[in-house]
Write a protein that holds these residues in place. Structure first.
Motif, PDB file in Angstrom:
ATOM      1  N   UNK A 160       3.211  38.596  -2.631  1.00 43.98           N
ATOM      2  CA  UNK A 160       3.465  37.711  -1.159  1.00 43.98           C
ATOM      3  C   UNK A 160       4.605  38.255  -0.598  1.00 43.98           C
TER       4      UNK A 160
ATOM      5  N   UNK B 119      -8.663  30.964   6.339  1.00 40.89           N
ATOM      6  CA  UNK B 119      -9.530  31.897   7.159  1.00 40.89           C
ATOM      7  C   UNK B 119      -8.835  31.949   8.628  1.00 40.89           C
TER       8      UNK B 119
ATOM      9  N   UNK C 205     -10.643  29.324  -6.125  1.00 39.48           N
ATOM     10  CA  UNK C 205     -10.899  28.815  -4.962  1.00 39.48           C
ATOM     11  C   UNK C 205     -10.862  27.312  -4.512  1.00 39.48           C
TER      12      UNK C 205
ATOM     13  N   UNK D  35      -1.136  32.371  -4.236  1.00 40.79           N
ATOM     14  CA  UNK D  35      -1.657  33.125  -5.250  1.00 40.79           C
ATOM     15  C   UNK D  35      -1.797  32.234  -6.570  1.00 40.79           C
TER      16      UNK D  35
ATOM     17  N   UNK E  82      -6.313  33.100   0.916  1.00 36.94           N
ATOM     18  CA  UNK E  82      -5.912  32.902   2.357  1.00 36.94           C
ATOM     19  C   UNK E  82      -6.669  32.070   2.978  1.00 36.94           C
TER      20      UNK E  82
ATOM     21  N   UNK F  36      -6.237  35.631  -4.843  1.00 36.54           N
ATOM     22  CA  UNK F  36      -5.216  35.664  -3.555  1.00 36.54           C
ATOM     23  C   UNK F  36      -5.921  34.905  -2.439  1.00 36.54           C
TER      24      UNK F  36
ATOM     25  N   UNK G 124       6.015  27.918 -12.146  1.00 33.90           N
ATOM     26  CA  UNK G 124       6.137  29.012 -13.175  1.00 33.90           C
ATOM     27  C   UNK G 124       5.370  30.334 -12.205  1.00 33.90           C
ATOM     28  N   UNK G 125       6.120  31.322 -12.269  1.00 35.12           N
ATOM     29  CA  UNK G 125       5.600  32.386 -11.377  1.00 35.12           C
ATOM     30  C   UNK G 125       5.454  33.943 -12.165  1.00 35.12           C
ATOM     31  N   UNK G 126       5.142  34.575 -11.613  1.00 33.60           N
ATOM     32  CA  UNK G 126       4.703  35.947 -12.387  1.00 33.60           C
ATOM     33  C   UNK G 126       5.225  37.295 -11.128  1.00 33.60           C
TER      34      UNK G 126
ATOM     35  N   UNK H 178       0.411  28.933 -11.858  1.00 36.06           N
ATOM     36  CA  UNK H 178      -0.473  29.545 -12.800  1.00 36.06           C
ATOM     37  C   UNK H 178      -0.900  28.302 -13.619  1.00 36.06           C
TER      38      UNK H 178
ATOM     39  N   UNK I  48       3.402  30.367  -6.499  1.00 37.79           N
ATOM     40  CA  UNK I  48       2.318  30.822  -7.025  1.00 37.79           C
ATOM     41  C   UNK I  48       1.984  29.465  -7.931  1.00 37.79           C
TER      42      UNK I  48
ATOM     43  N   UNK J 247       3.675  32.445   2.260  1.00 39.17           N
ATOM     44  CA  UNK J 247       2.793  32.369   0.934  1.00 39.17           C
ATOM     45  C   UNK J 247       3.355  30.914   0.043  1.00 39.17           C
TER      46      UNK J 247
ATOM     47  N   UNK K 282       0.768  -1.170   0.143  1.00 44.41           N
ATOM     48  CA  UNK K 282      -0.069  -0.066   0.015  1.00 44.41           C
ATOM     49  C   UNK K 282       1.061   1.230   0.273  1.00 44.41           C
ATOM     50  N   UNK K 283       2.156   1.049  -0.467  1.00 43.50           N
ATOM     51  CA  UNK K 283       2.817   2.135  -0.410  1.00 43.50           C
ATOM     52  C   UNK K 283       2.655   3.030  -1.565  1.00 43.50           C
ATOM     53  N   UNK K 284       2.625   4.556  -1.607  1.00 48.62           N
ATOM     54  CA  UNK K 284       2.456   5.540  -2.421  1.00 48.62           C
ATOM     55  C   UNK K 284       3.065   5.256  -3.843  1.00 48.62           C
TER      56      UNK K 284
ATOM     57  N   UNK L  84      -9.977  35.798  -1.730  1.00 53.10           N
ATOM     58  CA  UNK L  84     -10.915  34.548  -1.511  1.00 53.10           C
ATOM     59  C   UNK L  84     -10.306  34.063  -0.123  1.00 53.10           C
ATOM     60  N   UNK L  85     -11.105  34.079   0.688  1.00 56.06           N
ATOM     61  CA  UNK L  85     -10.831  33.065   1.954  1.00 56.06           C
ATOM     62  C   UNK L  85     -11.423  31.754   1.910  1.00 56.06           C
ATOM     63  N   UNK L  86     -10.476  30.756   2.443  1.00 53.05           N
ATOM     64  CA  UNK L  86     -10.984  29.402   2.505  1.00 53.05           C
ATOM     65  C   UNK L  86     -10.926  28.705   3.928  1.00 53.05           C
TER      66      UNK L  86
END
Lengths: 76, 151
Positions: free
Chosen positions: A39, B58, B81, B43, B56, B54, A20-22, B70, B68, B65, A3-5, A74-76
């Motif tokens: 950030x 709660x 989300x 992000x 975050x 963005x 890839x970043x911006x 993309x 990112x 951070x 059952x190993x990953x 967005x808050x999650x």
């Protein structure tokens, strides 16, 4: 060990990630571009760009100009 | 298509599990401990078109951070989300727990994406099924499920 990953995934996890970043260009000097990432982080990359531009960067190399997109919080 | 996290891991205390497994038929086959970075902001960005989300966690300041993301599919807040939750959920102290149990009429095959509560010694733990495998050894049909649990 039945059952190993997934071994291939575990192997890939050992290799460095190259996301890839911006970032926004804050300075250009001697072929090095200084970028501010969202950030707060700041990185240097090789390539050409002009100050104020939004660019894609991966693995320390500028890959191209990015579009300015609207930011949604967005808050999650 | 299943969401990576139907409920954010920090809200699992309020989740009603799909299945509650008693200790008797269940064998813990292995526990794999994982310690991941405690990111609380990421992000996520569309490529070419779309939005920048963005995202975050709660109740946190969002000062740590994650790299990112993309992706061309991030064109709306709902996508941002879900992608953000997939990144922020997979953080902190985790244990991948493998449980082996017979395929019973009551449980059937326990498929990925289900919440399962099981008894671990004196404590009850909640986990999200990440993988399922079957083994048929006459006359026994057993399944092994791997749960993602957060400690």
């Amino acid at each position: 060990m039945a059952t190993q990953s997934n071994l291939y995934k575990a192997f890939l996890g050992l290799l460095p990630q190259r996301p890839l970043q911006v970032g926004t260009v804050t300075a250009v000097a001697d072929g090095l571009v200084t970028l501010d990432l969202p950030g707060g982080a700041s990185i240097k990359a090789r390539g050409t760009a002009t100050v104020g531009q939004l660019v894609f960067v991966r693995d320390g190399v500028v890959e191209g100009v990015a579009e300015a997109l609207s930011i949604v919080t967005i808050d999650v | 298509m299943l969401p990576r996290y139907p409920v954010a891991p920090w809200d699992w205390a309020g989740v009603t599990p799909d299945l509650e497994l008693p200790s008797a038929p269940v064998v813990v086959e292995g526990v794999q401990w994982q310690s991941k970075a405690a990111y609380n902001r990421v992000f996520v960005r569309g490529d070419g078109a779309g939005i920048v989300g963005q995202v975050t966690r709660t109740g946190t300041a969002g000062e740590v951070t994650a790299p990112m993301v993309v992706d061309q599919l991030i064109t709306a807040a709902a996508a941002a989300r879900q992608r953000g939750l997939a990144v922020l959920g997979d953080t902190g102290q985790q244990a991948a727990v493998s449980l082996s149990l017979p395929v019973l009429a009551e449980t059937g095959l326990i498929l990925p994406g289900k919440f399962v509560r099981y008894v671990d010694g004196a404590t009850e733990r909640l986990g999200l099924v990440r993988s399922t495998s079957l083994a048929w050894e006459q006359p026994k049909l057993r399944q092994t499920i791997t749960l993602e649990t957060h400690i």
